[in-house]
Design a protein around this motif. Structure first.
Motif: not given
Ligand SMILES: C[S@@+](CC[C@H](N)C(=O)[O-])C[C@H]1O[C@@H](n2cnc3c(N)ncnc32)[C@H](O)[C@@H]1O
Length: 198
Positions: A2, A4, A28-30, A55-58, A73-75, A78-80
């Motif tokens: 899938y 997003p 996205d941080p990556s 960028g990150t969520f925070e 979506v699906d991320a 992982y936010a700390p």
């Molecule tokens: C499973 S992937 C999902 C990516 C995309 N949303 C999708 O549905 O295909 C998780 C994503 O969360 C990002 N991620 C991890 N930690 C994060 C953080 N603290 N803030 C923002 N994004 C983060 C990763 O870099 C990765 O791109």
């Protein structure tokens, strides 16, 4: 697999993005995640209406009230620091704007000591949204998620030797996949829609 971006494109198209000023900003941080997002945006014809930055969520690196709507979506699992992440969503949304998040709820008892998903595990996101000042408009389990998650994580487990050889310690997804298949730490995959009052 899938995406997003294709989902966002479908939804944007349904709302007439070709004739409207809708713009998509992704963070996205990556670097690999940003490259994948830009590639996908080009493939679905959104290149000229989208931009992506680190960028990150925070810390999204967006100004106050910059967006009408935000989605993840699906991320989010992982936010700390999920409280700080929701405060950031609140800050970047204009008053009256909505955030929509699809994320796994995480059972704290099953992930104690586990990296990433074991940091700030949240079994239900509703109280967190409310504490951040949002009105929660919808909160529901996404249909069929467990079968799809088991299939996706199972495929990663099956390819774990190759992935670890190629990526070494960076293959965090392998550890998460093994944990998911063996311990089922995600009680549900939830869709939340919340509004910033205003
Ligand atoms: C499973 S992937 C999902 C990516 C995309 N949303 C999708 O549905 O295909 C998780 C994503 O969360 C990002 N991620 C991890 N930690 C994060 C953080 N603290 N803030 C923002 N994004 C983060 C990763 O870099 C990765 O791109």
């Amino acid at each position: 697999m899938y995406s997003p971006i294709s989902r966002a494109a479908r939804e944007a198209r349904a709302y007439g993005w070709r004739s409207s000023p809708v713009r998509l900003i992704g963070a996205d941080p990556s670097a690999a995640g940003l490259l994948a997002a830009r590639t996908r945006a080009r493939a679905v014809g959104l290149a000229d209406r989208s931009r992506f930055h680190q960028g990150t969520f925070e810390q999204t690196n967006l100004p106050d009230g910059a967006v009408d709507a935000a989605m993840s979506v699906d991320a989010f699992q992982y936010a700390p620091d999920k409280g700080a992440a929701l405060a950031e969503f609140f800050r970047i949304l204009r008053p009256g704007g909505r955030v929509s998040i699809i994320a796994f709820e995480v059972d704290p008892a099953k992930v104690a000591g586990v990296p990433v998903v074991g940091v700030d595990p949240i079994p239900n996101y509703v109280p967190l949204f409310e504490a951040a000042g949002f009105d929660v408009e919808a909160y529901e389990e996404t249909p069929g998620w467990r079968e799809r998650a088991n299939a996706a994580f199972g495929a990663i487990v099956d390819a774990s030797d190759t992935l670890t050889a190629e990526m070494g310690e960076r293959a965090v997804a392998v550890a998460e996949a093994m944990l998911t298949v063996q311990m089922q730490p995600y009680p549900r995959r939830a869709l939340a829609v919340a509004r910033r009052p205003g």
